[in-house]
Structure formats: C-alpha cells, structure tokens
Write a protein that holds these residues in place. Structure first.
Motif, mmCIF file in Angstrom:
data_model
loop_
_atom_site.group_PDB
_atom_site.id
_atom_site.type_symbol
_atom_site.label_atom_id
_atom_site.label_comp_id
_atom_site.label_asym_id
_atom_site.label_seq_id
_atom_site.Cartn_x
_atom_site.Cartn_y
_atom_site.Cartn_z
ATOM 1 N N LYS A 84 51.204 39.822 40.473
ATOM 2 C CA LYS A 84 49.937 40.113 40.492
ATOM 3 C C LYS A 84 49.010 39.062 41.117
ATOM 4 C CE LYS A 84 50.613 42.856 36.324
ATOM 5 N NZ LYS A 84 52.153 42.347 35.841
ATOM 6 N N THR A 86 45.243 37.241 41.977
ATOM 7 C CA THR A 86 43.831 37.662 41.439
ATOM 8 C C THR A 86 42.935 36.477 42.330
ATOM 9 O OG1 THR A 86 44.305 37.925 39.035
ATOM 10 C CG2 THR A 86 42.376 37.198 39.561
ATOM 11 N N ALA A 150 49.175 38.986 33.367
ATOM 12 C CA ALA A 150 48.064 38.946 34.375
ATOM 13 C C ALA A 150 46.880 38.094 33.435
ATOM 14 C CB ALA A 150 47.587 40.514 34.300
#
Length: 610
Positions: A84, A86, A150
């Motif tokens: 993930k 970001t 996350a």
C-alpha cells in the motif's frame, strides 16, 4: 538651554547608554525567542514520541506473555496483503510511503527537474531501503521485508504525521511503530521508531540499522556528476567526507551524528538525535550506461533505551548551503566551497563570494547577469593591484629602447645581458615581476569560483544566452563523435574565453621588452590551446565568468594605458630614480655574486677550450 561642552557630552553619554540598552534588550529578546522556538520544537518532538508509547504496562505484559508462550507466532500472524502506497504532498516535495517496511518509497522534489525534464526523484529504486532485524518468536527477520498495516494519517497544524504499525493477529498492540512527521516547508523529516520490549526483540537492546541508498543520474554530464559526488558524515563532532571515486568504504567507531550522500546538487542524510554508536558504509559506482551515480549501503548501530524509542531524521533535498546551514548539524560543510587541496579558498567563498552572490541575486533575476556583476565586483576589488601591474608594464615598455641596446652590446651572452638588465631595472626603479601580482592573485579566485559554480544549486537549470544550463557546459556545437581530449562537443563560452585570452596574451606580448625568448614568443598561442581542452567540459558559469573577466581586462588595459598612465611622466620618474643613490638588498647582492661567479667560470671554461 545652553549647549555648552558639558551639556553636549551629557547628551552623547545618554545616547550611548540608550543605544546600549536597546542593543542589549534586542539581543535578549532574540535569545528569548530562539529559546521559545527550541522549547516548542522539543515539546512537539516529545509529544510525537509519546504517541508511540503504550498507554499502560498491561499491554506490554500481554505482548511479553504472548511472545513467551507462543514462540512460533513469528511471521504467520503478520499482514501479508498487497503493498500500500500513501502519498503526502508539501510545497517542497511529494513523498510516497510504503507499508512494506514502513518507510519512504520515493521523494519527488517539486522545484527541480532531472535531465529528462521530469521532477527529480530521490530514493526511488528497488535498492533503496531502511531496515533492521527484529526477533519474532524463534525467528529473526528484517523490518524492511515485513508488511506494516496501512498507515494512520493525522495532522498537527501544518505537519502531516504518518504512523505505521507492525501488528500481529494475536496482539492488539503494535510490535513496532514507525512514525514520520512531514512539515510543510521543510526538507527534514522526523522518523521516530518505537519497539515494544526492545530488549527481547532486538539483539542486546541495540538496533542494527541498514540504510541502502541509490543515487540516480540527475545531470546531463554523468562523469562530472560522479566526480562531484561524495559520502559525508559527522563523527565525534567533526565533519569529514570522501569522494566516491577515491575509495569505497569507511568505518566509523566514534559517535556518529549523521551519514549521507551528496550527488553534486542533491543530498540524502540519515540523522540520529542521540548519535549512532558506530557506523560503516560501503559503496560502488555502476557503469555509466546504468545511469546510476552510486549505490551506498550503511550499517549503523544505535542503543535503544528502555522506552524503546529511537529518534531519527531523514533529509532529502537540494544541496543548498543556506538550507543545510540552518540545521546547525555541520551538514553545510558537505557543500563544496573549497575542499581537499582547494580548502584554502573556502573562507573566500563563505565570507566574500557567497554574501556578494546572495546580495546580487536578490536584485537581479538573471544568473548570467549576476555572474557578470560578481565578476565586476571582483575586478574592482583587485583594481589597485591591476593598476600597479599596468604601470609596471608601461615602465617596462619605456625601457625597451635601452634593453635593445643591451642586446646589441652583449650579443649572445645571455648571462651578461641578464646582469646588465637587472642593473637597469634597479636603477630605473622597475620591478620586472610587478605585472605578475594580479595574475597570481586571481589564481585563488579562479579556484574559489570553480568550486562555487560547480556546487551552486542556484545555477542548475538557469539559462543564459545560448547556454540552457549554467551549471553544465553548453553543447551548441556537437560533433556526433568523441574527439580525444575534447569530447563530443565544443562549448561556445569556451571559445569566447579562449579568444579573449588570446587577445590579452597578444597585448601583453606587445608590452614585453624582450621577445627573443622562444617561450615568450609562442606562449600567446600555446596557453589558449590548453584552455580550450581544460574549459570545454567545465560549467558554462565558469567559462562565462572567465570571458567577462577577460573583457574587463582588455577594457582596463586600453583605458589605463591610453588615458590614465602618462608615459612622459613615467620616463621622467625613471630618470629621477636613476639619480637617487641605490641600496642593494641582501638577495640582490647574492644574485649578483652568483652571476659574477658564473661569468668567471664561463670565462675560465672558454680559455681552457682555446
């Protein structure tokens, strides 16, 4: 009121006292503001660390119990999902974080473009990694290979806080937490690590941190970029560096504040608030075809306190002297304002060139004009020496007829000619080396500007006339093939520098009394040829400076020789000097004694041949 001497003196004393009070008060106020800023920063840092700690000991006990009773939890209960990403955007850069290892994925600088006109990206390769080993049950694994959950993204004013937690299915509290604090207008990023039960999860309570960094090619000339890439660090409070092509490892046994890579215009640093206890770095230079400047791997050790908190910082940004200077960590020393054999010019750059440069660029936006004005300032600074040089040249020119007579008198006897010529110079009060002083004085200036222009990020991408980038050579003329010693291009600014140098040499030659020396006769043609090969690969800023400096020299020569120097007065002064009694220095006496001895030996040798 009667303004007698006593009254005036009283006002002066009162004024001085008032000035002293205001000055003292302003200094105290500035110190107080600085202290408040430091306390605020420390509190914010402490608060960010506090967020990492477990709220009570019960959670810590649960973790401890779980690790003891289930030694095989290891990796099986950790996140194994997809990676993930970001992203966090600021005014200065965009940074992408990955949950794989809970670390930066890449950093994109908003104000700088690479050689392909895209934004500069740092730490953007698969090689880049920040990791350290932790114990999970009976296994030891690298955090860089583990998937954190996350991240939680929160905001504290203008700061963005990204928190990664390494969680296990059987434990509610994070095993490891990585927290990054990204500020709006700052290239420095806080990197706070918290390890629960650090004494059990880390070997001997120490973090063995591995930092891998790959510096990708950012400039058009990869060879020059590699030449100007360095490994820097602060060990035992002292800065040091190594140019990557000269060695490939460094071991640091003392406390290390930071270690990093400077690739000409961009820096990447890893910093420890409480110092690394030791560090070692090794690096390799891939072939040019891979478009990679250097691959560096650092192994750093840091003691982890009982709290499990480790405070680090990451810096990804431009190699800007002023930006690095404000952190007060000696990082600005990695900017090449004079290093190695040219370290003697560093004070000249820091205390003269850089302040004047900053002043001019604050008024003028075009960096080509800034360089021209800086050149003018430098030439004005040394103008007294320049005038003396031209005056010495005019005196030498006035003596030319008499030197011609000496040549006719002595014929091929160079020794006798030299002795009488020195006598003539002494009688006339002429220093034959007087014209060399400005040239010698400009040598450190040239070395200073070579260092300055090669490392000034201001010049990167700045265009002027036909040069698209003043930090690199202009390649308007391209050959299509590689010419030995010259390369595949011919810089136009190099041509202008060479031509103006040729004009100066020819003019100086016309002022030289003795042109029978073959070295002096051909030097005006030889020297510019050397410059052609030396300058062709240098930044346009430097060759433009040299061109402007030469043009100023030509103008000064013409004006001073034709409108300022009075040749009749010079001749009168020479005649006046001849009438004065002369005193010889000890050095002159020794030289004349040596010449007399050589003359006698030569006469004896000639008699022996007969």
């Amino acid at each position: 009121m009667k303004f007698d001497r006593t009254t005036i003196l009283g006002f002066v004393i009162m004024g001085l006292l008032l000035f002293g009070y205001l000055y003292y008060n302003s200094k105290n106020e500035a110190a107080r503001k600085k202290q408040i800023e430091q306390e605020t920063a420390q509190k914010a840092h402490a608060d960010s660390l506090a967020r990492l700690n477990p709220k009570d000991d019960s959670t810590r006990n649960v973790i401890d119990s779980t690790l003891k009773n289930n030694r095989e939890i290891a990796i099986h209960g950790l996140d194994t999902g997809a990676e993930k990403i970001t992203e966090v955007k600021t005014d200065l850069f965009t940074i992408a974080f990955t949950n794989k290892g809970g670390q930066p994925k890449w950093i994109e600088l908003n104000k700088f473009k690479n050689k392909d006109s895209g934004l500069v990206r740092l730490a953007a390769s698969p090689y880049d990694r920040i990791s350290y080993p932790i114990k999970l049950g009976t296994q030891t694994t690298e955090t860089g290979e583990l998937k954190f959950r996350a991240p939680e993204v929160t905001h504290d004013g203008d700061n963005t806080i990204i928190t990664f937690n390494l969680l296990h299915d059987s434990i509610s509290q994070s095993l490891v937490t990585h927290q990054f604090v990204v500020r709006k207008n700052d290239y420095m990023i806080d990197f706070n690590v918290h390890v629960n039960d650090a004494d059990k999860m880390l070997t001997q309570g120490k973090m063995n941190l591995s930092w891998q960094y790959e510096a990708a090619q950012q400039e058009s000339g990869i060879s020059f970029e590699k030449t100007n890439t360095q490994i820097g660090y602060v060990e035992n409070g002292e800065f040091d560096y190594h140019t990557i092509g000269r060695r490939d490892t460094v071991t640091l046994d003392g406390p290390v504040k930071w270690i990093g890579v400077r690739q000409r215009f961009f820096n990447s640093f890893l910093i420890a608030k409480d110092n690394f206890s030791s560090a070692a770095m090794g690096w390799s230079i891939p072939p040019d075809g891979q478009h990679i400047i250097v691959q560096a791997k650092s192994n750093l050790q840091i003691a982890v306190p009982a709290s499990g908190n480790v405070a680090l910082n990451l810096f990804y940004g431009p190699a800007d002297y002023h930006i690095l200077k404000k952190y007060d960590l000696k990082m600005s020393k990695i900017i090449n304002l004079g290093q190695g054999m040219y370290a003697f010019v560093s004070p000249l750059n820091r205390y003269v060139i850089l302040p004047v440069w900053d002043f001019i660029k604050g008024i003028v936006s075009n960096y080509g004009i800034v360089i021209a004005l800086l050149t003018l300032f430098i030439r004005l600074l040394i103008s007294p020496l320049t005038y003396k040089s031209y005056l010495s040249g005019a005196k030498m020119k006035a003596l030319r007829p008499e030197i011609a007579k000496l040549k006719e008198k002595h014929g091929g006897d160079q020794q006798a000619m030299s002795m009488d010529q020195m006598k003539l110079f002494r009688e006339a009060g002429v220093n034959p080396l007087g014209g060399c002083i400005p040239a010698l004085f400009q040598i450190p200036i040239f070395f200073a500007l070579y260092s300055f222009f090669s490392s000034s990020v201001d010049l990167r991408g700045a265009d002027f006339l036909w040069a698209k980038d003043l930090s690199a050579f202009d390649d308007v003329i391209k050959f299509g093939v590689n010419v030995p010693l010259l390369g595949s291009h011919l810089s136009v600014f190099t041509i202008t520098a060479v031509l103006t140098s040729l004009l100066i040499s020819l003019y100086s030659m016309s002022m030289t009394p003795d042109q029978s020396n073959p070295v002096l006769k051909y030097m005006p043609y030889i020297f510019p040829v050397f410059l052609l090969f030396i300058f062709n690969g240098l930044p346009s800023a430097l060759t433009w400076y040299y061109t402007v400096s030469n043009i100023i020299t030509l103008v000064l020569q013409y004006v001073i020789q034709n409108y300022i120097i009075d040749h009749d007065k010079i001749l009168a002064k020479i005649e006046e000097n001849r009438k004065k009694p002369k005193t010889k220095s000890k050095w002159q006496e020794r030289v004349e004694q040596m010449q007399e001895q050589q003359k006698k030996m030569k006469e004896i040798q000639q008699k022996g041949k007969r």
